[in-house]
Write a protein that holds these residues in place. Sequence first.
Motif, PDB file in Angstrom:
ATOM      1  N   GLN A  52     -13.196 -22.763 -37.891  1.00  0.00           N
ATOM      2  CA  GLN A  52     -14.611 -22.038 -38.849  1.00  0.00           C
ATOM      3  C   GLN A  52     -15.463 -23.307 -39.150  1.00  0.00           C
ATOM      4  OE1 GLN A  52     -13.143 -20.929 -42.849  1.00  0.00           O
ATOM      5  NE2 GLN A  52     -11.424 -20.462 -41.405  1.00  0.00           N
ATOM      6  N   PRO A  53     -16.761 -22.819 -39.508  1.00  0.00           N
ATOM      7  CA  PRO A  53     -17.401 -23.914 -40.211  1.00  0.00           C
ATOM      8  C   PRO A  53     -17.000 -24.348 -41.451  1.00  0.00           C
ATOM      9  CG  PRO A  53     -18.850 -21.629 -39.121  1.00  0.00           C
ATOM     10  CD  PRO A  53     -17.366 -21.519 -39.255  1.00  0.00           C
ATOM     11  N   ILE A  54     -17.633 -25.388 -41.888  1.00  0.00           N
ATOM     12  CA  ILE A  54     -17.440 -25.968 -43.152  1.00  0.00           C
ATOM     13  C   ILE A  54     -18.426 -25.681 -44.087  1.00  0.00           C
ATOM     14  CG2 ILE A  54     -16.912 -28.221 -44.307  1.00  0.00           C
ATOM     15  CD1 ILE A  54     -15.874 -29.310 -41.712  1.00  0.00           C
ATOM     16  N   THR A  55     -18.110 -25.401 -45.258  1.00  0.00           N
ATOM     17  CA  THR A  55     -19.191 -25.143 -45.920  1.00  0.00           C
ATOM     18  C   THR A  55     -19.143 -26.137 -47.493  1.00  0.00           C
ATOM     19  OG1 THR A  55     -19.067 -22.492 -45.969  1.00  0.00           O
ATOM     20  CG2 THR A  55     -20.074 -23.318 -47.860  1.00  0.00           C
ATOM     21  N   LEU A  56     -20.245 -26.840 -47.280  1.00  0.00           N
ATOM     22  CA  LEU A  56     -20.530 -27.782 -48.428  1.00  0.00           C
ATOM     23  C   LEU A  56     -21.681 -27.641 -48.999  1.00  0.00           C
ATOM     24  CD1 LEU A  56     -19.245 -31.029 -46.299  1.00  0.00           C
ATOM     25  CD2 LEU A  56     -17.840 -29.800 -47.982  1.00  0.00           C
ATOM     26  N   GLU A  57     -21.891 -28.308 -50.156  1.00  0.00           N
ATOM     27  CA  GLU A  57     -23.142 -28.375 -50.831  1.00  0.00           C
ATOM     28  C   GLU A  57     -24.201 -29.324 -50.235  1.00  0.00           C
ATOM     29  OE1 GLU A  57     -23.146 -28.230 -55.121  1.00  0.00           O
ATOM     30  OE2 GLU A  57     -21.166 -27.276 -55.201  1.00  0.00           O
ATOM     31  N   PRO A  58     -25.344 -29.120 -50.049  1.00  0.00           N
ATOM     32  CA  PRO A  58     -26.218 -30.175 -49.702  1.00  0.00           C
ATOM     33  C   PRO A  58     -26.236 -31.446 -50.342  1.00  0.00           C
ATOM     34  CG  PRO A  58     -27.372 -28.051 -50.003  1.00  0.00           C
ATOM     35  CD  PRO A  58     -25.938 -28.046 -50.857  1.00  0.00           C
ATOM     36  N   SER A  59     -25.859 -31.658 -51.578  1.00  0.00           N
ATOM     37  CA  SER A  59     -25.630 -32.694 -52.259  1.00  0.00           C
ATOM     38  C   SER A  59     -24.211 -33.475 -52.059  1.00  0.00           C
ATOM     39  CB  SER A  59     -25.542 -32.501 -53.777  1.00  0.00           C
ATOM     40  OG  SER A  59     -24.751 -31.537 -54.316  1.00  0.00           O
TER      41      SER A  59
END
Length: 369
Positions: A52-59
């Motif tokens: 699945q996709p990895i969800t990370l903050e833009p920072s």
Amino acid sequence: MNDTIKVELTSTKKQKPIADQLEFGKVFTDHMFVMDYTEGRGWHDARIIPYQPITLEPSSMIFHYGQSVFEGLKAYRTKDDEVLLFRPEKNFQRLNLSNERLCIPHIDEEFAIKALKELISIEKEWIPTASGTSLYIRPFVVATEPYLGVAPSKQYQFIIILSPVGAYYKEGINPVKIAVESEYVRTVKGGTGTAKTGGNYAASLKAQEESGEQGYSQVLWLDGREKKYIEEVGSMNIFFKINGEVITPELNGSILSGITRSSIIELLKYWNVPVVERKLSIDEVYEAYEKGMLEEVFGTGTAAVISPVGEMNWEGKKLVINNGETGPLSKEIYDTLTGIQTGIKEDPFGWTVVVNESELVGSNKQSGN
């Protein structure tokens, strides 16, 4: 760290690709391994989950400062339906060397191998059996802390994904053409050349793009200071057979210590073929070519295994090696190494590791939604 791996199995499996249509690194299996790191807690929450996709903050720091490392190895299925890994302990040892250089916390190498074995046991049916195919394994670590300060991250993810693959180069075992790079610099001693980090490859893309426009598959890098001594090809180490002796550049602080490279050195010594690691200038190679003593050139790496070089271009001078054909030593190395990797040939070195399901770590399994 708790040795338990939580397993969540997908309920919607993908269609597997046709073996003879496989390309390199474009199709991925149903599941992946993930483990988190938090400062003060260490590595935790090991799990196998649906791909699945990895969800990370833009920072997240990986996007801004490039703190990442990766590895590449393969799994093979034998004619007896065993699954073999090739020297996986070396890959995770090297991953930790890369971690050290990039200020990333070490992983437990033994646990990483056990986690990999469990993931592969779940994805066994994804391992292709056609000649020249394998299951490519990509372990990697990225910095995930949401912070824009220039400092080592305090949070990371260690991930393993799998991809059934065909030949890395469309040429297969047939010789490739490479261009000697004399303008751009990839890395220097004291830099990150000994680490397997994404920035090294990003630095190589411009030269590779320009050489590709001229019909060359890869570039051959010279040292970054004098631009005189041979280092490596973009994705491979490099060997030259000159007047009966095999020469490969010595590890000098800017060359990646390839696992295929070290295996070939051991294999050549086992065969009593003269092989040395030393500084080798492009001038010496060209002089050997002019004298008719440059017999074979081949690149080595996990992805391609052996890639014979049929032509080199150095400052407009074309060096056609062995009439542009695969040399006998290159062919013998390729046949022997791939034979060991796939269980066809005897392994006198103890390089292959069987994925034995009875050795897997304890896990909690549940079906996905």
